[in-house]
Design an enzyme around this catalytic site. Sequence first.
Site, PDB file in Angstrom:
ATOM      1  CG  ASN A   9      -1.171   1.284   1.637  1.00 49.74           C
ATOM      2  OD1 ASN A   9      -2.101   2.296   0.414  1.00 49.74           O
ATOM      3  ND2 ASN A   9      -2.075   1.336   2.539  1.00 49.74           N
ATOM      4  CD1 TRP A  10       3.630   1.640  -2.457  1.00 53.76           C
ATOM      5  CD2 TRP A  10       3.235   2.168  -4.816  1.00 53.76           C
ATOM      6  NE1 TRP A  10       3.705   0.117  -4.273  1.00 53.76           N
ATOM      7  CE2 TRP A  10       3.541   1.254  -5.237  1.00 53.76           C
ATOM      8  CE3 TRP A  10       2.943   3.389  -6.126  1.00 53.76           C
ATOM      9  CZ2 TRP A  10       4.179   0.547  -6.454  1.00 53.76           C
ATOM     10  CZ3 TRP A  10       3.422   2.448  -6.809  1.00 53.76           C
ATOM     11  CH2 TRP A  10       3.934   1.848  -7.556  1.00 53.76           C
ATOM     12  CE  LYS A  11       0.661   3.932   5.026  1.00 53.77           C
ATOM     13  NZ  LYS A  11       0.196   3.949   6.328  1.00 53.77           N
ATOM     14  CG  HIS A  94      -6.127   1.481   5.203  1.00 52.35           C
ATOM     15  ND1 HIS A  94      -5.140   2.745   6.209  1.00 52.35           N
ATOM     16  CD2 HIS A  94      -4.909   0.725   5.027  1.00 52.35           C
ATOM     17  CE1 HIS A  94      -4.646   2.320   6.078  1.00 52.35           C
ATOM     18  NE2 HIS A  94      -3.945   1.322   5.327  1.00 52.35           N
ATOM     19  CD  GLU A  96      -3.155   5.241   6.512  1.00 56.22           C
ATOM     20  OE1 GLU A  96      -3.276   5.189   5.450  1.00 56.22           O
ATOM     21  OE2 GLU A  96      -2.529   5.086   6.971  1.00 56.22           O
ATOM     22  CD  GLU A 166      -3.409  -2.607   7.336  1.00 62.03           C
ATOM     23  OE1 GLU A 166      -2.712  -2.970   7.020  1.00 62.03           O
ATOM     24  OE2 GLU A 166      -3.919  -2.156   7.281  1.00 62.03           O
ATOM     25  N   GLY A 172       2.314   1.812  10.620  1.00 63.47           N
ATOM     26  CA  GLY A 172       3.253   3.229  10.003  1.00 63.47           C
ATOM     27  C   GLY A 172       3.922   3.262  11.644  1.00 63.47           C
ATOM     28  CB  SER A 212       4.876  -1.858  11.790  1.00 63.23           C
ATOM     29  OG  SER A 212       4.832  -0.392  11.958  1.00 63.23           O
ATOM     30  N   GLY A 233       2.931  -0.924   4.505  1.00 61.31           N
ATOM     31  CA  GLY A 233       2.571   0.317   3.795  1.00 61.31           C
ATOM     32  C   GLY A 233       3.895   0.593   3.678  1.00 61.31           C
ATOM     33  N   GLY A 234       5.122   1.190   3.996  1.00 61.43           N
ATOM     34  CA  GLY A 234       6.387   1.762   4.637  1.00 61.43           C
ATOM     35  C   GLY A 234       6.948   0.491   3.889  1.00 61.43           C
TER      36      GLY A 234
END
Length: 252
Positions: A9-11, A94, A96, A166, A172, A212, A233-234
């Site tokens: 997930n590149w956000k 998600h 966010e 998640e 993150g 993470s 993600g990251g």
Amino acid sequence: MGKKLIIGNWKMNLDMHEASLYLHKLLDTLPSHRDVETVVAPTMLTLQSLSLQVNRRIVKLAAQNFYWRDHGAYTGEVSATQLRGIVDYVLVGHSERRHVFGEGDRDIRAKVQAAIRNRIQPVLCVGETAHERAADETRDVLHDQLVGGLANVTSEEIPEIIVAYEPVWAIGTGENASPDDVKQAAKIIRNQVEHLFGKKAAGSIRVLYGGSVNVDNAADYLATKGVDGLLIGGASLDAHQFSEIVKKAHKV
Ligand code: PEP
């Protein structure tokens, strides 16, 4: 269980040029593993051009978000109907989206249905906040989010749905859920799906872990009972790291 599913997930990162370079690197380094399905979720802006560049046998695309109506006067939105043929998966709910943009069960359930109606596989994200975890409410939160998100789905549709566990406190933050926590959560998720849709459905739904994940800890989660893959993600923002994680999934 079948193939491991690894989603990056590149956000809201990587512009058109960066996204294209990334995909180029990934296609270069990843062989097509029959036992691993690799997916990236870039920003909406880049999806169409990446869909022309991608080799779907090696990497598939996901959308990070969409609107649940198919057409109409919804300025600024993109529908699952418009994403058909471009993406194979969509993220739904998600953390966010839930916590920054205030999406609730009604939106999330409508999106799950819209994805299925448009033959795109929804990745329904669920997980407790730090506060809920401290209050020992993880089971209740997962229960409510699954009931809320899957309310209008039939048992025949369950194999098309992916649930990503998640925990919000692990996204993150560099803080991870332990593999044992993830095993427990995956069990709670399957038990709930069994309760709602029957044993066969519980065995067919794919459950991912996200929070993470990096090159060093990915293999532990991939080896965890009940875990069919990862939502990253990251660590997915670096093509090299992401491809190393995919290679680990191949070895598990
Ligand atoms: C995510 O964005 O879904 C996520 C799990 O992020 P990170 O891997 O950075 O925790």
